[in-house]
Write a protein that holds these residues in place. Structure first.
Motif, PDB file in Angstrom:
ATOM      1  N   VAL A   1       0.877  -1.166   0.000  1.00  0.00           N
ATOM      2  CA  VAL A   1       0.000   0.000   0.000  1.00  0.00           C
ATOM      3  C   VAL A   1       0.915   1.217   0.000  1.00  0.00           C
ATOM      4  CG1 VAL A   1      -1.795   1.290   1.206  1.00  0.00           C
ATOM      5  CG2 VAL A   1      -1.798  -1.225   1.280  1.00  0.00           C
ATOM      6  N   ALA A   2       0.784   2.058  -1.029  1.00  0.00           N
ATOM      7  CA  ALA A   2       1.666   3.223  -1.181  1.00  0.00           C
ATOM      8  C   ALA A   2       0.833   4.501  -1.121  1.00  0.00           C
ATOM      9  CB  ALA A   2       2.421   3.141  -2.510  1.00  0.00           C
ATOM     10  N   ILE A   3       1.069   5.291  -0.092  1.00  0.00           N
ATOM     11  CA  ILE A   3       0.319   6.538   0.111  1.00  0.00           C
ATOM     12  C   ILE A   3       1.217   7.706  -0.264  1.00  0.00           C
ATOM     13  CG2 ILE A   3      -0.889   7.982   1.802  1.00  0.00           C
ATOM     14  CD1 ILE A   3      -1.435   5.370   3.382  1.00  0.00           C
ATOM     15  N   HIS A   4       0.810   8.450  -1.307  1.00  0.00           N
ATOM     16  CA  HIS A   4       1.686   9.489  -1.840  1.00  0.00           C
ATOM     17  C   HIS A   4       1.058  10.882  -1.800  1.00  0.00           C
ATOM     18  CE1 HIS A   4       4.870   6.818  -2.928  1.00  0.00           C
ATOM     19  NE2 HIS A   4       4.075   6.059  -3.670  1.00  0.00           N
ATOM     20  N   VAL A   5       1.933  11.870  -1.868  1.00  0.00           N
ATOM     21  CA  VAL A   5       1.541  13.277  -1.881  1.00  0.00           C
ATOM     22  C   VAL A   5       0.571  13.529  -3.036  1.00  0.00           C
ATOM     23  CG1 VAL A   5       3.502  13.968  -3.330  1.00  0.00           C
ATOM     24  CG2 VAL A   5       2.443  15.648  -1.785  1.00  0.00           C
ATOM     25  N   SER A   6      -0.239  14.552  -2.901  1.00  0.00           N
ATOM     26  CA  SER A   6      -1.253  14.894  -3.909  1.00  0.00           C
ATOM     27  C   SER A   6      -0.696  14.829  -5.333  1.00  0.00           C
ATOM     28  CB  SER A   6      -1.804  16.292  -3.647  1.00  0.00           C
ATOM     29  OG  SER A   6      -2.643  16.700  -4.705  1.00  0.00           O
ATOM     30  N   SER A   7      -1.440  14.162  -6.197  1.00  0.00           N
ATOM     31  CA  SER A   7      -1.001  14.027  -7.593  1.00  0.00           C
ATOM     32  C   SER A   7      -1.043  15.351  -8.344  1.00  0.00           C
ATOM     33  CB  SER A   7      -1.870  12.994  -8.322  1.00  0.00           C
ATOM     34  OG  SER A   7      -3.224  13.416  -8.368  1.00  0.00           O
ATOM     35  N   ASP A   8      -1.701  16.375  -7.768  1.00  0.00           N
ATOM     36  CA  ASP A   8      -1.682  17.693  -8.393  1.00  0.00           C
ATOM     37  C   ASP A   8      -0.378  18.429  -8.119  1.00  0.00           C
ATOM     38  OD1 ASP A   8      -4.205  18.753  -9.847  1.00  0.00           O
ATOM     39  OD2 ASP A   8      -5.010  17.564  -8.205  1.00  0.00           O
ATOM     40  N   LEU A   9       0.399  17.934  -7.171  1.00  0.00           N
ATOM     41  CA  LEU A   9       1.668  18.565  -6.823  1.00  0.00           C
ATOM     42  C   LEU A   9       2.869  17.786  -7.337  1.00  0.00           C
ATOM     43  CD1 LEU A   9       1.057  19.612  -3.103  1.00  0.00           C
ATOM     44  CD2 LEU A   9       0.720  20.979  -5.165  1.00  0.00           C
ATOM     45  N   SER A  10       2.695  16.490  -7.524  1.00  0.00           N
ATOM     46  CA  SER A  10       3.827  15.642  -7.878  1.00  0.00           C
ATOM     47  C   SER A  10       3.342  14.461  -8.716  1.00  0.00           C
ATOM     48  CB  SER A  10       4.504  15.127  -6.599  1.00  0.00           C
ATOM     49  OG  SER A  10       5.440  14.110  -6.873  1.00  0.00           O
ATOM     50  N   GLY A  11       4.227  13.942  -9.547  1.00  0.00           N
ATOM     51  CA  GLY A  11       3.905  12.763 -10.342  1.00  0.00           C
ATOM     52  C   GLY A  11       4.181  11.461  -9.627  1.00  0.00           C
TER      53      GLY A  11
ATOM     54  N   ILE B   1      -2.209   5.090  -3.586  1.00  0.00           N
ATOM     55  CA  ILE B   1      -3.248   5.991  -3.089  1.00  0.00           C
ATOM     56  C   ILE B   1      -2.798   7.437  -3.245  1.00  0.00           C
ATOM     57  CG2 ILE B   1      -4.529   6.753  -1.035  1.00  0.00           C
ATOM     58  CD1 ILE B   1      -4.348   3.860  -0.025  1.00  0.00           C
ATOM     59  N   ASP B   2      -3.630   8.227  -3.894  1.00  0.00           N
ATOM     60  CA  ASP B   2      -3.405   9.667  -4.002  1.00  0.00           C
ATOM     61  C   ASP B   2      -3.995  10.305  -2.743  1.00  0.00           C
ATOM     62  OD1 ASP B   2      -3.307  12.360  -4.564  1.00  0.00           O
ATOM     63  OD2 ASP B   2      -4.410  12.234  -6.463  1.00  0.00           O
TER      64      ASP B   2
ATOM     65  N   HIS C   1     -11.083   2.520   2.700  1.00  0.00           N
ATOM     66  CA  HIS C   1     -11.211   3.378   3.889  1.00  0.00           C
ATOM     67  C   HIS C   1     -10.222   4.542   3.817  1.00  0.00           C
ATOM     68  CE1 HIS C   1     -12.348   4.199   8.090  1.00  0.00           C
ATOM     69  NE2 HIS C   1     -11.086   4.570   8.235  1.00  0.00           N
ATOM     70  N   ILE C   2      -8.989   4.249   3.412  1.00  0.00           N
ATOM     71  CA  ILE C   2      -7.984   5.318   3.316  1.00  0.00           C
ATOM     72  C   ILE C   2      -8.388   6.325   2.245  1.00  0.00           C
ATOM     73  CG2 ILE C   2      -5.584   5.842   2.755  1.00  0.00           C
ATOM     74  CD1 ILE C   2      -4.827   3.102   3.916  1.00  0.00           C
ATOM     75  N   ASN C   3      -8.911   5.839   1.126  1.00  0.00           N
ATOM     76  CA  ASN C   3      -9.368   6.765   0.093  1.00  0.00           C
ATOM     77  C   ASN C   3     -10.479   7.671   0.608  1.00  0.00           C
ATOM     78  OD1 ASN C   3      -7.831   6.463  -2.356  1.00  0.00           O
ATOM     79  ND2 ASN C   3      -8.643   4.388  -2.531  1.00  0.00           N
ATOM     80  N   LYS C   4     -11.311   7.156   1.507  1.00  0.00           N
ATOM     81  CA  LYS C   4     -12.346   7.982   2.122  1.00  0.00           C
ATOM     82  C   LYS C   4     -11.710   9.041   3.018  1.00  0.00           C
ATOM     83  CE  LYS C   4     -16.703   8.926   2.827  1.00  0.00           C
ATOM     84  NZ  LYS C   4     -17.565   9.425   1.719  1.00  0.00           N
ATOM     85  N   MET C   5     -10.629   8.671   3.708  1.00  0.00           N
ATOM     86  CA  MET C   5      -9.924   9.626   4.562  1.00  0.00           C
ATOM     87  C   MET C   5      -9.378  10.795   3.756  1.00  0.00           C
ATOM     88  SD  MET C   5      -7.806   7.205   7.249  1.00  0.00           S
ATOM     89  CE  MET C   5      -7.120   8.617   8.149  1.00  0.00           C
ATOM     90  N   THR C   6      -9.014  10.559   2.501  1.00  0.00           N
ATOM     91  CA  THR C   6      -8.474  11.652   1.681  1.00  0.00           C
ATOM     92  C   THR C   6      -9.508  12.755   1.479  1.00  0.00           C
ATOM     93  OG1 THR C   6      -9.122  10.759  -0.502  1.00  0.00           O
ATOM     94  CG2 THR C   6      -7.029   9.988   0.431  1.00  0.00           C
TER      95      THR C   6
END
Length: 282
Positions: free
Chosen positions: A87-97, A116-117, A148-153
Protein backbone atom coordinates in the motif's frame (compact mmCIF):
# COMPACT_ATOMS: atom_id res chain seq x y z
CA UNK A 1 -3.86 -17.00 4.66
CA UNK A 2 -2.77 -13.58 5.88
CA UNK A 3 -1.11 -11.45 3.23
CA UNK A 4 2.31 -9.97 3.80
CA UNK A 5 1.77 -6.27 3.08
CA UNK A 6 4.44 -3.58 2.71
CA UNK A 7 3.67 0.07 3.50
CA UNK A 8 5.23 2.80 1.40
CA UNK A 9 5.09 6.59 1.37
CA UNK A 10 7.23 9.56 0.32
CA UNK A 11 8.91 12.33 2.28
CA UNK A 12 5.92 14.66 1.89
CA UNK A 13 4.60 12.75 4.92
CA UNK A 14 7.89 13.53 6.70
CA UNK A 15 7.67 10.59 9.09
CA UNK A 16 10.01 10.66 12.06
CA UNK A 17 12.56 7.87 12.32
CA UNK A 18 10.91 6.20 15.30
CA UNK A 19 7.61 5.93 13.39
CA UNK A 20 9.40 4.49 10.35
CA UNK A 21 11.16 1.86 12.46
CA UNK A 22 8.11 0.98 14.57
CA UNK A 23 5.81 0.47 11.58
CA UNK A 24 8.45 -0.74 9.07
CA UNK A 25 7.60 1.96 6.52
CA UNK A 26 9.46 2.23 3.21
CA UNK A 27 10.02 5.90 2.37
CA UNK A 28 10.77 7.24 -1.11
CA UNK A 29 12.58 10.59 -0.92
CA UNK A 30 11.42 13.61 -2.89
CA UNK A 31 14.22 15.63 -4.48
CA UNK A 32 15.27 19.25 -4.06
CA UNK A 33 17.30 20.48 -7.00
CA UNK A 34 19.78 23.29 -6.33
CA UNK A 35 22.19 24.67 -8.93
CA UNK A 36 24.86 22.19 -7.88
CA UNK A 37 22.59 19.17 -8.17
CA UNK A 38 19.71 17.19 -6.67
CA UNK A 39 19.47 16.32 -2.98
CA UNK A 40 17.20 13.59 -1.65
CA UNK A 41 15.12 14.88 1.25
CA UNK A 42 16.13 13.44 4.66
CA UNK A 43 18.98 11.47 3.04
CA UNK A 44 21.39 13.90 1.41
CA UNK A 45 20.69 16.86 3.68
CA UNK A 46 19.08 17.67 7.01
CA UNK A 47 16.33 20.27 7.30
CA UNK A 48 18.77 22.72 8.90
CA UNK A 49 21.17 22.25 5.98
CA UNK A 50 18.31 22.76 3.52
CA UNK A 51 17.26 26.10 5.02
CA UNK A 52 20.90 27.22 5.24
CA UNK A 53 21.26 26.52 1.49
CA UNK A 54 17.89 28.08 0.66
CA UNK A 55 18.80 31.41 2.31
CA UNK A 56 21.92 31.88 0.20
CA UNK A 57 20.88 30.19 -3.06
CA UNK A 58 21.33 32.51 -6.04
CA UNK A 59 19.08 30.33 -8.21
CA UNK A 60 15.82 29.22 -6.69
CA UNK A 61 15.73 25.44 -6.18
CA UNK A 62 13.15 23.18 -7.77
CA UNK A 63 11.49 20.01 -6.52
CA UNK A 64 10.99 16.71 -8.30
CA UNK A 65 9.56 13.28 -7.60
CA UNK A 66 11.54 10.14 -6.79
CA UNK A 67 13.02 8.47 -9.84
CA UNK A 68 10.76 5.74 -11.20
CA UNK A 69 13.78 3.44 -11.22
CA UNK A 70 13.98 3.73 -7.42
CA UNK A 71 10.38 2.58 -7.19
CA UNK A 72 10.95 -0.39 -9.50
CA UNK A 73 13.98 -1.48 -7.46
CA UNK A 74 11.99 -1.20 -4.21
CA UNK A 75 9.03 -3.15 -5.58
CA UNK A 76 11.25 -5.89 -6.97
CA UNK A 77 13.02 -6.14 -3.61
CA UNK A 78 9.71 -6.40 -1.75
CA UNK A 79 8.52 -9.12 -4.12
CA UNK A 80 11.80 -11.02 -3.64
CA UNK A 81 11.37 -10.74 0.14
CA UNK A 82 8.02 -12.47 0.04
CA UNK A 83 5.60 -9.56 0.17
CA UNK A 84 2.27 -10.22 -1.53
CA UNK A 85 1.51 -6.54 -2.18
CA UNK A 86 2.11 -3.00 -0.96
CA UNK A 87 0.00 0.00 0.00
CA UNK A 88 1.67 3.22 -1.18
CA UNK A 89 0.32 6.54 0.11
CA UNK A 90 1.69 9.49 -1.84
CA UNK A 91 1.54 13.28 -1.88
CA UNK A 92 -1.25 14.89 -3.91
CA UNK A 93 -1.00 14.03 -7.59
CA UNK A 94 -1.68 17.69 -8.39
CA UNK A 95 1.67 18.57 -6.82
CA UNK A 96 3.83 15.64 -7.88
CA UNK A 97 3.90 12.76 -10.34
CA UNK A 98 4.88 10.32 -7.57
CA UNK A 99 1.42 8.70 -7.42
CA UNK A 100 1.30 8.06 -11.16
CA UNK A 101 4.90 6.81 -11.22
CA UNK A 102 4.00 4.37 -8.46
CA UNK A 103 1.29 2.87 -10.67
CA UNK A 104 3.67 2.58 -13.63
CA UNK A 105 6.48 1.11 -11.52
CA UNK A 106 4.05 -1.50 -10.15
CA UNK A 107 3.42 -2.75 -13.69
CA UNK A 108 7.13 -2.68 -14.57
CA UNK A 109 8.03 -4.72 -11.50
CA UNK A 110 5.01 -7.02 -11.87
CA UNK A 111 4.21 -6.40 -8.20
CA UNK A 112 0.79 -5.48 -6.85
CA UNK A 113 0.82 -1.97 -5.37
CA UNK A 114 -2.31 -0.23 -4.13
CA UNK A 115 -1.27 3.33 -4.95
CA UNK A 116 -3.25 5.99 -3.09
CA UNK A 117 -3.40 9.67 -4.00
CA UNK A 118 -3.62 11.31 -0.57
CA UNK A 119 -4.78 14.56 -2.24
CA UNK A 120 -2.74 16.35 0.44
CA UNK A 121 0.59 16.09 2.28
CA UNK A 122 2.04 16.05 5.79
CA UNK A 123 0.03 15.03 8.87
CA UNK A 124 -3.00 13.42 7.14
CA UNK A 125 -0.66 11.05 5.28
CA UNK A 126 0.70 9.89 8.63
CA UNK A 127 -2.83 9.24 9.92
CA UNK A 128 -3.70 7.28 6.77
CA UNK A 129 -0.76 4.97 7.43
CA UNK A 130 -1.61 4.59 11.13
CA UNK A 131 -5.29 3.87 10.54
CA UNK A 132 -4.56 1.57 7.60
CA UNK A 133 -2.10 -0.54 9.56
CA UNK A 134 -4.48 -0.78 12.52
CA UNK A 135 -7.28 -2.05 10.27
CA UNK A 136 -4.99 -4.65 8.68
CA UNK A 137 -3.91 -5.83 12.14
CA UNK A 138 -7.58 -6.20 13.10
CA UNK A 139 -8.07 -8.58 10.19
CA UNK A 140 -9.65 -6.36 7.53
CA UNK A 141 -8.77 -7.26 3.96
CA UNK A 142 -6.48 -4.94 2.04
CA UNK A 143 -9.11 -3.85 -0.50
CA UNK A 144 -11.43 -2.62 2.27
CA UNK A 145 -8.55 -0.86 4.00
CA UNK A 146 -7.57 0.92 0.78
CA UNK A 147 -11.20 2.02 0.33
CA UNK A 148 -11.21 3.38 3.89
CA UNK A 149 -7.98 5.32 3.32
CA UNK A 150 -9.37 6.76 0.09
CA UNK A 151 -12.35 7.98 2.12
CA UNK A 152 -9.92 9.63 4.56
CA UNK A 153 -8.47 11.65 1.68
CA UNK A 154 -11.87 13.37 1.42
CA UNK A 155 -11.86 14.25 5.12
CA UNK A 156 -8.38 15.67 5.48
CA UNK A 157 -7.55 19.35 5.84
CA UNK A 158 -4.35 21.39 5.67
CA UNK A 159 -4.13 25.18 5.61
CA UNK A 160 -0.98 27.22 5.95
CA UNK A 161 0.17 30.82 6.10
CA UNK A 162 3.45 31.71 4.34
CA UNK A 163 5.45 34.22 6.37
CA UNK A 164 5.78 36.31 3.20
CA UNK A 165 5.17 35.93 -0.53
CA UNK A 166 8.87 36.21 -1.37
CA UNK A 167 9.41 32.48 -1.70
CA UNK A 168 6.18 31.99 -3.65
CA UNK A 169 7.40 34.72 -6.01
CA UNK A 170 10.79 33.04 -6.45
CA UNK A 171 9.10 29.73 -7.25
CA UNK A 172 6.87 31.44 -9.81
CA UNK A 173 3.63 31.14 -7.85
CA UNK A 174 2.96 34.91 -7.51
CA UNK A 175 4.16 38.03 -9.32
CA UNK A 176 6.84 40.32 -7.97
CA UNK A 177 4.33 43.17 -7.66
CA UNK A 178 1.98 41.06 -5.53
CA UNK A 179 4.85 39.96 -3.32
CA UNK A 180 6.05 43.55 -2.88
CA UNK A 181 2.59 44.88 -2.02
CA UNK A 182 1.90 41.98 0.31
CA UNK A 183 5.05 42.67 2.30
CA UNK A 184 4.47 46.43 2.25
CA UNK A 185 0.89 46.16 3.53
CA UNK A 186 1.51 43.12 5.77
CA UNK A 187 -1.04 41.09 3.82
CA UNK A 188 -1.12 37.39 4.66
CA UNK A 189 -2.52 34.73 2.38
CA UNK A 190 -4.13 31.51 3.59
CA UNK A 191 -3.41 28.56 1.33
CA UNK A 192 -5.39 25.31 1.57
CA UNK A 193 -5.82 21.99 -0.18
CA UNK A 194 -9.08 21.58 -2.09
CA UNK A 195 -9.56 18.10 -3.55
CA UNK A 196 -5.84 17.77 -4.08
CA UNK A 197 -5.27 21.22 -5.50
CA UNK A 198 -3.50 24.02 -3.64
CA UNK A 199 -5.72 27.12 -3.61
CA UNK A 200 -5.55 30.56 -2.07
CA UNK A 201 -8.35 30.54 0.49
CA UNK A 202 -8.24 34.11 1.73
CA UNK A 203 -6.16 37.29 2.08
CA UNK A 204 -6.11 39.15 5.39
CA UNK A 205 -4.04 41.80 7.09
CA UNK A 206 -1.66 40.73 9.86
CA UNK A 207 -0.61 37.38 11.31
CA UNK A 208 -3.22 37.44 14.07
CA UNK A 209 -6.13 37.63 11.61
CA UNK A 210 -4.61 34.94 9.42
CA UNK A 211 -4.24 32.58 12.38
CA UNK A 212 -7.81 33.33 13.46
CA UNK A 213 -9.08 32.51 9.97
CA UNK A 214 -7.37 29.10 9.96
CA UNK A 215 -8.41 28.38 13.55
CA UNK A 216 -12.00 29.25 12.62
CA UNK A 217 -11.84 26.60 9.88
CA UNK A 218 -10.88 24.10 12.58
CA UNK A 219 -13.62 25.31 14.95
CA UNK A 220 -16.24 24.90 12.22
CA UNK A 221 -15.12 21.36 11.47
CA UNK A 222 -15.07 20.45 15.17
CA UNK A 223 -18.77 21.29 15.33
CA UNK A 224 -19.53 18.84 12.52
CA UNK A 225 -17.13 15.95 13.10
CA UNK A 226 -14.88 14.21 15.60
CA UNK A 227 -11.37 15.69 15.45
CA UNK A 228 -9.22 14.13 18.18
CA UNK A 229 -5.89 15.44 16.87
CA UNK A 230 -4.58 18.59 15.23
CA UNK A 231 -1.10 19.24 13.92
CA UNK A 232 0.48 22.68 13.96
CA UNK A 233 2.67 22.47 10.87
CA UNK A 234 5.63 24.70 10.15
CA UNK A 235 8.62 25.40 7.92
CA UNK A 236 11.50 25.84 10.37
CA UNK A 237 9.34 27.94 12.70
CA UNK A 238 8.93 25.81 15.81
CA UNK A 239 8.66 28.85 18.10
CA UNK A 240 5.50 30.25 16.48
CA UNK A 241 4.08 26.76 16.01
CA UNK A 242 4.46 26.00 19.71
CA UNK A 243 2.80 29.29 20.57
CA UNK A 244 -0.15 28.39 18.33
CA UNK A 245 -0.29 24.94 19.96
CA UNK A 246 -0.51 26.53 23.40
CA UNK A 247 -3.34 28.79 22.26
CA UNK A 248 -5.28 25.80 20.94
CA UNK A 249 -4.77 23.82 24.13
CA UNK A 250 -6.01 26.74 26.18
CA UNK A 251 -9.24 26.77 24.17
CA UNK A 252 -9.49 22.98 23.68
CA UNK A 253 -7.74 21.33 26.67
CA UNK A 254 -8.81 17.80 25.64
CA UNK A 255 -7.51 18.15 22.09
CA UNK A 256 -4.26 16.39 21.18
CA UNK A 257 -2.10 19.01 19.47
CA UNK A 258 1.16 18.10 17.77
CA UNK A 259 3.87 20.38 16.42
CA UNK A 260 5.42 18.91 13.28
CA UNK A 261 7.69 20.20 10.51
CA UNK A 262 6.63 20.35 6.89
CA UNK A 263 8.60 18.70 4.14
CA UNK A 264 11.52 20.74 2.81
CA UNK A 265 9.77 20.54 -0.56
CA UNK A 266 7.02 22.71 0.92
CA UNK A 267 9.69 25.05 2.23
CA UNK A 268 10.98 25.50 -1.35
CA UNK A 269 7.65 27.07 -2.33
CA UNK A 270 6.06 28.41 0.87
CA UNK A 271 9.27 29.61 2.49
CA UNK A 272 10.86 29.54 5.90
CA UNK A 273 8.58 30.76 8.70
CA UNK A 274 5.38 29.25 7.30
CA UNK A 275 2.88 27.92 9.84
CA UNK A 276 -0.52 26.26 9.59
CA UNK A 277 -2.93 23.64 10.88
CA UNK A 278 -3.85 20.18 9.65
CA UNK A 279 -6.43 17.62 10.81
CA UNK A 280 -8.58 14.68 9.76
CA UNK A 281 -12.35 14.48 10.33
CA UNK A 282 -13.73 11.20 11.67
Amino acid sequence: MTKKIAWITDTAALLDESFIQKHNIHVLPLNIVFAEGAFRETIDMTHDEFYDKLRVAKDHPKTCQPAIGEMVVLYEKLKANGYDCAVAIHVSSDLSGTFHSSQTASQMANFKVYSIDSKIGSFPMVKMIEVGKELIEKGHNVEDVVAHINKMTENSELSFIPSSLNQLHKSGRVSGTKAFLSNLLNIKVIISFDNGKVVMKEKVRADKKAKKYVTDLLRDDMKKADIPEVAVINCNNTKDAESWRDELLQEFPKLKVLVIPLSACVGVHAGEGTTGLSWVRY
